[in-house]
Design an enzyme around this catalytic site. Structure first.
Site, PDB file in Angstrom:
ATOM      1  N   ASP A   1      -0.285   9.200   0.713  1.00 48.61           N
ATOM      2  CA  ASP A   1       0.152  10.584   0.505  1.00 48.61           C
ATOM      3  C   ASP A   1       1.625  10.761   0.139  1.00 48.61           C
ATOM      4  O   ASP A   1       2.502  10.154   0.769  1.00 48.61           O
ATOM      5  CB  ASP A   1      -0.086  11.404   1.769  1.00 48.61           C
TER       6      ASP A   1
ATOM      7  N   TRP B   1       0.822  -1.213   0.000  1.00 47.60           N
ATOM      8  CA  TRP B   1       0.000   0.000   0.000  1.00 47.60           C
ATOM      9  C   TRP B   1       0.855   1.262   0.000  1.00 47.60           C
ATOM     10  O   TRP B   1       1.885   1.345   0.658  1.00 47.60           O
ATOM     11  CB  TRP B   1      -0.897   0.003   1.242  1.00 47.60           C
ATOM     12  N   MET B   2       0.365   2.299  -0.721  1.00 52.16           N
ATOM     13  CA  MET B   2       0.979   3.627  -0.688  1.00 52.16           C
ATOM     14  C   MET B   2      -0.128   4.664  -0.657  1.00 52.16           C
ATOM     15  O   MET B   2      -1.161   4.492  -1.298  1.00 52.16           O
ATOM     16  CB  MET B   2       1.864   3.834  -1.924  1.00 52.16           C
TER      17      MET B   2
ATOM     18  N   GLN C   1       3.666   7.784   2.196  1.00 51.44           N
ATOM     19  CA  GLN C   1       3.039   6.907   3.171  1.00 51.44           C
ATOM     20  C   GLN C   1       3.024   5.481   2.633  1.00 51.44           C
ATOM     21  O   GLN C   1       2.579   5.241   1.506  1.00 51.44           O
ATOM     22  CB  GLN C   1       1.611   7.375   3.431  1.00 51.44           C
TER      23      GLN C   1
ATOM     24  N   ARG D   1      -3.395  17.881  12.064  1.00 55.39           N
ATOM     25  CA  ARG D   1      -2.431  17.100  11.291  1.00 55.39           C
ATOM     26  C   ARG D   1      -1.930  17.814  10.029  1.00 55.39           C
ATOM     27  O   ARG D   1      -2.499  18.775   9.554  1.00 55.39           O
ATOM     28  CB  ARG D   1      -3.031  15.750  10.900  1.00 55.39           C
TER      29      ARG D   1
ATOM     30  N   THR E   1       1.662  12.197   7.403  1.00 54.66           N
ATOM     31  CA  THR E   1       2.046  13.153   6.373  1.00 54.66           C
ATOM     32  C   THR E   1       2.846  14.332   6.928  1.00 54.66           C
ATOM     33  O   THR E   1       2.564  14.839   8.019  1.00 54.66           O
ATOM     34  CB  THR E   1       0.785  13.656   5.660  1.00 54.66           C
TER      35      THR E   1
END
Length: 663
Positions: free
Chosen positions: A150, A147-148, A166, A273, A210
């Protein structure tokens, strides 16, 4: 979409221009062989229903009845194989029902699953290994597996562009978020490096989320990022390179007194965030914006610092928009109103507009607005309140989120990255072993012609991948016409097309038209739709049209819509199929133009030089490998269109692991 006879202009026959490195039939066969090979584990026979014939089944039989029976069995077997390969009839395949899992929300970040498939049980399509392997892109950045999401902290340092992102080290779904790291000299060909940061401290044990990079005047690099603590509180942390003289920036140090910012009073512990790149204020202090909300009002908080280790929250928010909900991945940067070059993030002045962008947690889209930044009061004011952040312009009208820009001091330009997620089922992602890609980096400038928007355009470097080319000139598309374009292997393409239409003949037509609520490319009007069809099979059972649709209301003003229709992009059942799009400014004297970057399961579409952009994810089952086709079409009922098209096959980018032994 209707099928009809079509014409080329008799005075301007089609012209095919081939580049010198024309692919031979042998090379194309080799490329196809490589394309169909896969690093994924083949699906078991019980899942895909495919049983290849063996030589034993073809042995001769002496008796006539045996021959007949053998031929009958063999014919039935071949029919079964072809039937499964072409997916003409899948009713006999019993697929499991899978309950999608919501991911991310419980931790206080946006939904990281395909939200359109969360409301009900999903029957997983019987994907074959060849179909899933084909979906992997050829020239968009993605890690080898898993998985990937941001893009994080992009920067340029000592001859290398750095991208952090990410990443889940363990699976093709969101979770266990680590910072992946890759480098490039041209933003197209990439080397994977070891992870930059992993969740190993109390302040980021639930995820290294992020963040953004700031390059200080003395060359030091400061990285601020959000950490999810052991108590699932969102805090901001500081990291910096262990060795600034290392061009690869392999090792990162987390500040010993992290976190450097915690949620202030009145802000939820899960509503704080994604720090921006810092910029210098008029008092010589650095400022950093962070996304948040108060009830349903999206806001940007701003902190000041002199050393990046201690911070003071400014009294007033920089901007707030009621009803827009949580603002994630805020981006804030200047654009020049007089020059075509990019600007360092700290620049301000009379010839500068500031872009404020936010990713809205509520609807999972990226919005931006142009405005003026008063650095004394720390207030940003939109040029048009009706086009404010979250209620006006979108960065991209397709599948695109968590975008981030950075100033490329190497070539004095502002570059934009964006996360392109999946719109299929998580079960399919798990089967193929990966999820998500990054967009082709886009250069961002102020649109000096309209004065109301930015322009986004693929970086120049992507053109290095162009190989064989075709040019079609003055192709006449009468109402209802469809024209096939022979462009070879049509799974990796760069297409530039213009369309001429007699707009002066437009009367009032389809005044209430909207891309997303229309019937897509099959909804015919007097002056649209017309454009290109990509990733289509020969019979167009699967197809992805990208098109213009012109309307005119009682006010006498013609409006142009730019749309991408995914409703027939795949026969698969576990895929979201929407019509994307919006209106696009077309100024007097301008020709309608579009550019499409087609890369297997991704189509990035740019209208009018990048005024409106749409990114599509598509998952064909038939229109793959050599079966993928390209068409021009005009489904309007009342006007003919003349098209000019340039098409390039695109080579694959080189994406590999860096040979650290040679470093």
């Amino acid at each position: 979409m209707s099928i009809c006879c079509y014409k080329y202009s008799k005075t301007h026959p089609p012209h095919y221009q081939h580049s010198s490195n024309i692919l031979s039939a042998t090379k194309m066969a080799t490329d196809l062989e490589h394309a169909t090979s896969t690093i994924y584990s083949p699906l078991p026979d019980s899942d895909n229903g495919y049983h290849p014939p063996s030589s034993e089944r073809r042995r001769p039989i002496a008796l006539l009845s045996g021959i007949f029976l053998s031929m009958l069995l063999f014919s039935s077997l071949i029919a079964l194989i072809l039937n499964q390969h072409n997916q003409h009839d899948i009713d006999h395949v019993k697929s499991p029902l899978v309950k999608p899992v919501s991911r991310g929300v419980s931790h206080g970040v946006s939904e990281k699953s395909n939200s359109q498939l969360l409301s009900s049980d999903v029957e997983v399509y019987p994907w074959t290994n060849a179909m899933l392997s084909w979906q992997r892109t050829g020239f968009h950045f993605q890690p080898p597996k898993n998985w990937m999401n941001d893009p994080n902290g992009p920067l340029y340092h000592m001859g290398w562009y750095h991208l952090f992102y990410q990443y889940n080290r363990d699976a093709a779904v969101w979770g266990n978020i680590t910072w992946g790291h890759a480098i490039s000299t041209d933003l197209i060909n990439w080397y994977h490096l070891p992870f930059a940061m992993v969740p190993d401290q109390w302040y980021d044990i639930n995820g290294v989320w992020t963040g953004s990079a700031t390059i200080l005047p003395d060359g030091r690099i400061v990285m601020l990022y959000t950490g999810d603590t052991n108590e699932e509180v969102q805090v901001q942390n500081l990291a910096y390179p262990a060795n600034l003289s290392d061009p690869l920036l392999l090792d990162w140090i987390k500040y010993s007194n992290n976190p450097v910012m915690v949620p202030p009073p009145g802000i939820g512990t899960k509503d704080f965030r994604d720090p921006t790149t810092a910029w210098l204020g008029p008092n010589g202090k650095w400022r950093v914006a962070i996304g948040s909300k108060v009830n349903k009002t999206g806001i940007t908080l701003v902190y000041e610092t002199t050393d990046f280790t201690s911070y003071a929250l400014l009294d007033e928010v920089m901007h707030a928009v009621p009803g827009t909900g949580m603002w994630e991945c805020v981006d804030f940067y200047p654009v020049s109103t007089t020059e075509s070059n990019g600007l360092d993030t700290s620049v301000n002045g009379p010839s500068v507009k500031h872009v404020l962008k936010s990713s809205l947690d509520d609807d999972k889209n990226d919005y931006y607005a142009l405005g003026t930044y008063d650095s004394i009061s720390n207030k940003w004011t939109p040029d048009d309140p009706n086009l404010d952040v979250g209620i006006g312009l979108r960065v991209d009208y397709g599948k695109y989120y968590a975008s981030k820009t950075f100033y490329d001091q190497n070539k004095q330009r502002r570059l934009l990255w964006g996360w392109i997620g999946e719109t299929d089922s998580e079960a399919a992602d798990i089967l193929k072993g990966w999820a998500s890609v990054q967009s082709i980096p886009r250069e961002v400038v102020f649109d000096r012609k309209t004065g109301t928007n930015i322009l986004q355009w693929p970086i120049k470097e992507v053109e290095k991948l162009r190989s064989k080319s075709w040019v079609y000139q003055k192709v006449l598309l009468e109402p209802g016409c469809l024209v096939s374009l022979d462009v070879g292997l049509a799974t990796q393409l760069d297409i530039i097309a213009t369309f001429d239409i007699e707009t002066q003949t437009i009367e009032e037509a389809d005044a209430g038209y909207n891309c997303t609520t229309s019937g897509g490319s099959f909804s015919r009007g007097a002056f649209g739709p017309f454009g290109l069809v990509v990733l289509a099979d020969e019979t167009r059972t699967e197809q992805t049209p990208v098109y213009f649709y012109i309307t005119k209301g009682s006010d006498g003003v013609a409006r142009t819509h730019f749309c991408a229709d995914q409703t027939k992009s795949s026969t698969a059942s576990d895929v979201t199929k929407l019509v994307y799009g919006s209106n696009v400014h077309v100024l007097e004297g301008e020709t309608l133009s579009m550019r499409l970057l087609v890369d297997h399961s991704i189509v990035e579409s740019f209208a009018q030089g990048g005024r409106t952009v749409i990114t599509s994810r598509v998952y064909p089952t038939k229109a793959i490998y050599t079966s993928a086709k390209v068409f021009l079409f005009n489904n309007a009922t009342g006007v003919s269109v003349t098209a000019n098209v340039n098409v390039w096959n695109m080579d694959s980018a080189r994406i590999d692991h860096f040979p650290l032994g040679q470093h």
